[in-house]
Design an enzyme around this catalytic site. Structure first.
Site, PDB file in Angstrom:
ATOM      1  N   THR A   1     -36.289  86.097 -26.324  1.00  0.00           N
ATOM      2  CA  THR A   1     -35.718  85.658 -25.070  1.00  0.00           C
ATOM      3  C   THR A   1     -35.999  84.179 -25.075  1.00  0.00           C
ATOM      4  OG1 THR A   1     -36.153  87.810 -24.101  1.00  0.00           O
ATOM      5  CG2 THR A   1     -36.146  85.969 -22.574  1.00  0.00           C
TER       6      THR A   1
ATOM      7  N   THR B   1     -31.594  85.890 -22.365  1.00  0.00           N
ATOM      8  CA  THR B   1     -31.968  86.715 -23.519  1.00  0.00           C
ATOM      9  C   THR B   1     -30.807  87.458 -24.154  1.00  0.00           C
ATOM     10  OG1 THR B   1     -33.533  88.434 -24.225  1.00  0.00           O
ATOM     11  CG2 THR B   1     -32.460  88.771 -22.118  1.00  0.00           C
TER      12      THR B   1
ATOM     13  N   ASN C   1     -32.183  90.072 -25.821  1.00  0.00           N
ATOM     14  CA  ASN C   1     -33.242  91.056 -26.023  1.00  0.00           C
ATOM     15  C   ASN C   1     -33.956  90.737 -27.333  1.00  0.00           C
ATOM     16  OD1 ASN C   1     -34.962  93.055 -25.291  1.00  0.00           O
ATOM     17  ND2 ASN C   1     -33.751  94.714 -26.165  1.00  0.00           N
TER      18      ASN C   1
ATOM     19  N   SER D   1     -38.343  92.153 -17.943  1.00  0.00           N
ATOM     20  CA  SER D   1     -39.667  91.572 -17.697  1.00  0.00           C
ATOM     21  C   SER D   1     -39.564  90.063 -17.501  1.00  0.00           C
ATOM     22  CB  SER D   1     -40.588  91.831 -18.895  1.00  0.00           C
ATOM     23  OG  SER D   1     -40.780  93.196 -19.071  1.00  0.00           O
TER      24      SER D   1
ATOM     25  N   GLY E   1     -40.708  86.735 -24.570  1.00  0.00           N
ATOM     26  CA  GLY E   1     -41.787  87.603 -25.063  1.00  0.00           C
ATOM     27  C   GLY E   1     -41.739  89.033 -24.578  1.00  0.00           C
ATOM     28  N   GLY E   2     -40.572  89.536 -24.153  1.00  0.00           N
ATOM     29  CA  GLY E   2     -40.484  90.947 -23.755  1.00  0.00           C
ATOM     30  C   GLY E   2     -41.498  91.254 -22.666  1.00  0.00           C
TER      31      GLY E   2
HETATM   32  N1  GLY Z   1     -35.154  91.850 -22.979  1.00  0.00           N
HETATM   33  C1  GLY Z   1     -36.388  91.431 -22.469  1.00  0.00           C
HETATM   34  C2  GLY Z   1     -36.472  91.537 -20.980  1.00  0.00           C
HETATM   35  O1  GLY Z   1     -35.481  91.407 -20.295  1.00  0.00           O
HETATM   36  O2  GLY Z   1     -37.520  91.807 -20.464  1.00  0.00           O
END
Ligand code: GLY
Length: 574
Positions: free
Chosen positions: A385, A403, A405, A457, A477-478
């Site tokens: 992201t 992002t 993802n 996130s 960073g997810g």
């Molecule tokens: N793809 C990561 C997020 O949206 O949290």
């Protein structure tokens, strides 16, 4: 103040066998073939921090030509879609949190959406097992992209014509730019996936390996950007680009339709805000869990005098780990797209509830995740992201996290249109209890449904002091995103650290499940050993967690902009 820069141009010309092209007539006020990376600076008029030096430069160039922070954020995002294909995007989505010069705060949701024919069990095989390849790679993993709609929706707060904001991106795509050593490595690591998940080979595929100093030219992407320049959002969601997306989907058994594209809307939502010791913290509401998670974590430490425990002390890190664990347990159970699932936001941010969550906190030992369930509600009631932080002298502050993802999303490039599609569908809970690529689990709240937006996130965040912008922050960073923003805020607001230290010092992460503390290189070994004795498990050390881009307003009114040193991230300003 320490200010340093890495001269890429000299380094690249040594590393590169091929000569950068001669600079031809250009409207860019920077040179994409010779550029420097500034990690930290002070600016009086405005600043941009992003994952790529050329994108930060594109943003500042717009500020200099009369644009405000929103103009600059749009230009930076468009440039990132060209120079940072890992996560900068047209085929993904994102969130913007902004404080406008009139004092208003806004948040904009341009998260991807499940296509009209998506359904809950679409990633389960005949035996009911989750097929993670389908949710994470290739055509079926893509949600309907939201970025272009988001850019146009945010443009209402901009000053310059959109045609001007997109021009740097068009030039960077058309004439190319020099790539760095890490970008070359990243593209080389992608070759097998690109061949597997594309029916038409994109420009990123190369027979001899990419190397630092090579020029990346993206003609198809330039044509797509020109269509957007000419026709607005319809240049993406309708006509030629939409046709190319749908044809690509059909070649790879994807399900995004022309109607899905035409019907996509970016949505302004009420920001998720809360007070913390005299500051107002403004974040993103659902479908991002980021704002609420940061709220929960900050409030769970507020009464604990963490400042006295000290930065990187065993006590402080243990407390923060327990707080992160509890917030993520709630995320798994209760959070999802609030347009489709009643997320009990008020209750989850209620201070009595949060104090109750900490009742079984023991400062002497780990509370295993097996006994931390999602909280009992009181009856009364993102890995790749990219983030950019922008500020201007008019009082506008913009935090955007966007992002695809995973790094390079689904790995599928739309044939003839030149951009990567996201693999955001994996952010849904594809089966209750089955971890997504970040190890996060979920259930009903985040189950797939046509038109629904997957839980995120991403945590673009502003801190206001006396109602005025003080901190602009965020990171990729997810699932580590909210915990990295949380730790950066604690570093700044509680440990009184310099912005540089707050961003650069090693961080850690706990997300309830798996029940382990993730740490990055440089995390103090003594703290790890002390916590192991208290019952904590640690995952393997990671090279870096997040890439935090932070701007802080100094007491003299200047903007201190710090780009993370975990990547090629760069700060620009004037
Ligand atoms: N793809 C990561 C997020 O949206 O949290």
């Amino acid at each position: 103040m320490v200010k340093y820069s890495i001269a890429i141009a000299g380094m690249l010309s040594l590393l590169s066998a091929c000569k950068p092209p001669q600079k031809s007539a250009s409207s860019l006020d920077f040179d994409p073939y010779h550029y420097t990376v500034n990690k930290k600076l002070e600016a009086e008029n405005g600043a941009v921090v992003s994952a790529h030096p050329l994108a930060s430069k594109a943003g500042v160039s717009i500020l200099k030509s009369g644009g405000n922070a929103v103009d600059a954020a749009i230009a930076t995002q468009l440039a990132l879609a060209v120079v940072y294909p890992n996560a900068g995007n047209l085929g993904g989505g994102g969130f913007m949190v902004a404080r406008l010069s009139n004092g208003e705060t806004v948040s904009l949701d341009y998260r991807e959406m499940a296509p009209g024919s998506a359904h809950r069990d679409m990633y389960l095989d005949a035996a009911g097992n989750a097929d993670l390849e389908k949710s994470q790679l290739g055509h079926l993993s893509s949600g309907v992209p939201g970025t272009v709609a988001g850019l146009f929706a945010s443009h209402q707060y901009a000053k310059l014509p959109f045609e001007k904001l997109i021009q740097p991106a068009i030039e960077l795509a058309e004439k190319g730019f020099i790539i760095s050593a890490s970008e070359a490595r990243s593209l080389n690591s992608l070759q097998a996936d690109l061949k597997k998940y594309n029916s038409e080979m994109p420009v990123f595929v190369k027979t001899i390996p990419w190397k630092a100093g090579d020029t990346l030219v993206q003609k198809d992407l330039a044509s797509t950007l020109r269509r957007i320049q000419k026709k607005g959002a319809a240049g993406f969601y309708e006509g030629e680009t939409a046709k190319l997306i749908v044809e690509e989907m059909k070649r790879g058994k994807g399900i995004i339709s022309l109607d899905d594209l035409k019907n996509y809307k970016a949505i302004y939502r009420t920001p998720h805000s809360f007070d913390y010791k005299g500051y107002k913290i403004v974040g993103m509401p659902m479908p991002s869990s980021g704002g609420l998670l940061v709220n929960q974590m900050m409030k769970m430490i507020e009464d604990k005098n963490i400042a006295a425990m000290g930065f990187h002390s065993v006590q402080a890190i243990q407390l923060m780990t327990e707080v992160e664990r509890r917030a993520f347990a709630d995320r798994a159970e209760y959070m999802g797209d609030a347009d489709y699932y009643k997320v009990p936001v008020k209750m989850l941010s209620n201070e009595v509830y949060l104090q109750t969550r900490m009742k079984n906190y023991d400062p002497a030992k780990a509370t295993p995740s097996s006994i931390i369930k999602p909280g009992e509600l009181l009856r009364a009631e993102s890995e790749e992201t990219t983030h950019l932080s922008v500020i201007d002298k008019e009082g506008n502050a913009v935090a955007v996290t966007t992002t695809l993802n995973n790094s390079y999303g689904s790995r599928t490039v739309v044939g003839g249109a030149g951009f990567f599609m996201n693999d955001e569908m994996d952010d849904f809970s594809i089966k209750p209890g089955v971890p997504n690529m970040y190890g996060a689990v979920g259930g009903e709240a985040n189950a797939i449904k046509a038109g629904k937006r997957m839980l995120s996130s991403m945590t673009p965040t502003l801190v206001l002091k006396d109602g005025k912008p003080y901190i602009v922050v965020g990171t990729p960073g997810g699932t580590t995103i909210p915990t990295q923003v949380f730790q950066t805020l604690v570093n700044l607001l509680e440990f009184n650290m310099s912005t540089e230290d707050a961003v650069y010092k090693p961080k850690f992460h706990h997300q309830w499940l798996p029940d382990e503390v993730m740490i990055e290189k440089g995390f103090p070994v003594a703290v790890k050993e002390a916590m192991q004795k208290m019952g904590y498990s640690f995952s393997r050390e990671r090279g870096g967690i997040g890439r935090t881009e932070c701007i802080r307003v100094l007491p003299n009114g200047k903007f201190e902009a710090v780009a993370d040193n975990r990547g090629d991230d760069a700060a620009e300003g004037y």
